[in-house]
Write an enzyme that holds these catalytic residues in place. Structure first.
Site, PDB file in Angstrom:
ATOM      1  N   ASP A  60      53.109  36.884  18.922  1.00  0.00           N
ATOM      2  CA  ASP A  60      52.316  38.102  19.759  1.00  0.00           C
ATOM      3  C   ASP A  60      51.008  37.508  19.288  1.00  0.00           C
ATOM      4  O   ASP A  60      50.397  37.845  18.168  1.00  0.00           O
ATOM      5  CB  ASP A  60      52.831  39.126  19.177  1.00  0.00           C
ATOM      6  CG  ASP A  60      52.067  40.468  19.641  1.00  0.00           C
ATOM      7  OD1 ASP A  60      50.940  40.271  20.347  1.00  0.00           O
ATOM      8  OD2 ASP A  60      52.510  41.581  19.241  1.00  0.00           O
ATOM      9  N   TYR A 156      40.407  45.498  31.709  1.00  0.00           N
ATOM     10  CA  TYR A 156      40.745  44.046  31.976  1.00  0.00           C
ATOM     11  C   TYR A 156      39.400  43.335  32.205  1.00  0.00           C
ATOM     12  O   TYR A 156      39.074  42.190  31.691  1.00  0.00           O
ATOM     13  CB  TYR A 156      41.658  43.644  33.289  1.00  0.00           C
ATOM     14  CG  TYR A 156      42.006  42.451  33.702  1.00  0.00           C
ATOM     15  CD1 TYR A 156      42.840  41.790  32.918  1.00  0.00           C
ATOM     16  CD2 TYR A 156      41.174  41.664  34.550  1.00  0.00           C
ATOM     17  CE1 TYR A 156      43.319  40.395  33.226  1.00  0.00           C
ATOM     18  CE2 TYR A 156      41.596  40.533  34.874  1.00  0.00           C
ATOM     19  CZ  TYR A 156      42.547  39.759  34.350  1.00  0.00           C
ATOM     20  OH  TYR A 156      42.835  38.760  34.433  1.00  0.00           O
ATOM     21  N   LYS A 160      37.903  40.189  29.941  1.00  0.00           N
ATOM     22  CA  LYS A 160      37.625  38.842  30.336  1.00  0.00           C
ATOM     23  C   LYS A 160      36.073  38.475  30.158  1.00  0.00           C
ATOM     24  O   LYS A 160      35.886  37.414  29.755  1.00  0.00           O
ATOM     25  CB  LYS A 160      38.007  38.887  31.941  1.00  0.00           C
ATOM     26  CG  LYS A 160      39.382  38.745  31.919  1.00  0.00           C
ATOM     27  CD  LYS A 160      40.159  37.535  31.054  1.00  0.00           C
ATOM     28  CE  LYS A 160      41.665  37.427  31.519  1.00  0.00           C
ATOM     29  NZ  LYS A 160      42.103  36.286  30.525  1.00  0.00           N
ATOM     30  N   THR A 191      51.225  35.008  40.200  1.00  0.00           N
ATOM     31  CA  THR A 191      52.197  34.982  38.961  1.00  0.00           C
ATOM     32  C   THR A 191      52.733  36.490  38.737  1.00  0.00           C
ATOM     33  O   THR A 191      52.435  37.406  39.424  1.00  0.00           O
ATOM     34  CB  THR A 191      51.433  34.468  37.661  1.00  0.00           C
ATOM     35  OG1 THR A 191      50.428  35.820  37.370  1.00  0.00           O
ATOM     36  CG2 THR A 191      50.511  33.262  37.911  1.00  0.00           C
TER      37      THR A 191
END
Length: 251
Positions: A60, A156, A160, A191
C-alpha cells in the site's frame, strides 16, 4: 529485445492497467520485475503470467511501513531495484468534484494515495539507489496537472500537479549522484481506473474528441517511453516530462 538486460525494476500498481503493461514490457526487454500493488493477489497473478523473472509484493503506497518493508525485502533478496516506476494511483469518479462541492475526505484520500504514496515510493527508491550507484525513477503524471482537463477533479488534478513538481525537485537534488527522475504524462488511457468513462459512450466520445490522433490511449502506448527512460538510452534524460497523449496537450 534486451534493452533492460541486467536491470531490476519495481513497478507500483502492477496488478492492472499501465503498471501491468509496463511490467510485462520490462520483462520482455530482459529486466527482472517486482510488481507491487495493494492488491497482492492480482499482482501475484500478473507476476505468474510473466514468469520466473517476475515476483509480486503486497504494498500500500500510502503506508510508509509497507513501502519500507517492500524495498527492504527487495534488497535482502538480491532484487534491489535500479528502476522504479511510481505508477499506482486513484481517481475517485463520482466523489471528486469542483472545489466548492469537494468533500475533505475525498481530497485527503486522493492526496494520501497519489501524492503521498508517490512521495513514499520515491523516498525509498532514492535511498535504495544511493546505496547501489544510481538508477532511474519514472513517475506517471497526467494532463490534468497542466491544463483544464481536470476541472471536475480538483483532488486528482492537484495530486498529479504535485507529482509533476516532485519529479522535477528530486531530479535536481540527485542528478549528481546518478539518479534520474522523469515523468510520463499519458492522455486518456483506457484502464480499469477510468471505467466510468470508457463504459459511458457519451463521456468516452467527448474525451476522445479532444485527442488529435483520434483514439484513446492504451497501456502499451505508455510502456515504450518507460522502456527508454529505464534503459541506458535515456541516460541524459532527467527532470523532464514526456507527453504520450496523442497531441492532447499540444493544442
Amino acid at each position: 529485445m534486451t534493452r533492460l538486460h541486467g536491470k531490476t525494476a519495481l513497478v507500483t500498481g502492477g496488478a492492472l492497467g499501465i503498471g501491468m503493461a509496463v511490467a510485462q514490457r520490462f520483462a520482455a526487454e530482459g529486466a527482472r520485475v517486482i510488481l507491487a500493488d495493494r492488491n497482492g493477489e492480482g499482482a501475484a497473478r500478473a507476476a505468474a503470467a510473466i514468469g520466473a523473472n517476475a515476483r509480486a509484493v503486497t504494498m500500500d503506497i500510502s503506508d510508509e511501513s509497507a513501502v519500507a518493508a517492500a524495498f527492504a525485502e527487495a534488497e535482502e533478496t538480491g532484487w534491489a531495484p535500479d528502476v522504479v516506476v511510481a505508477n499506482a494511483g486513484v481517481q475517485l469518479f463520482g466523489q471528486d468534484a469542483q472545489i466548492a462541492d469537494l468533500d475533505l475526505e475525498v481530497w485527503k484520500r486522493t492526496i494520501d494515495i497519489n501524492l503521498t504514496g508517490t512521495f513514499l515510493t520515491v523516498k525509498y527508491a532514492v535511498r535504495t539507489m544511493l546505496k547501489n550507484g544510481g538508477g532511474s525513477i519514472i513517475l506517471t503524471g497526467s494532463p490534468t496537472a497542466v491544463n483544464g482537463e481536470g476541472k471536475d477533479f480538483t483532488a486528482y488534478s492537484s495530486s498529479k500537479a504535485g507529482v509533476h513538481g516532485l519529479g522535477r525537485t528530486v531530479a535536481a537534488a540527485y542528478a549528481d549522484r546518478g539518479i534520474r527522475v522523469n515523468t510520463v504524462q499519458p492522455a486518456y488511457t483506457e484502464t480499469p481506473l477510468v471505467a466510468a468513462i470508457s463504459e459511458d459512450p457519451e463521456s468516452r466520445a467527448a474525451i476522445v474528441s479532444r485527442i488529435p490522433i483520434g483514439r484513446a490511449g492504451t497501456p502499451d502506448d505508455v510502456a515504450g517511453i518507460m522502456v527508454y527512460l529505464a534503459s541506458d538510452d535515456g541516460s541524459f534524460a532527467t527532470g523532464a516530462t514526456f507527453q504520450v497523449d496523442g497531441g492532447m496537450t499540444s493544442l
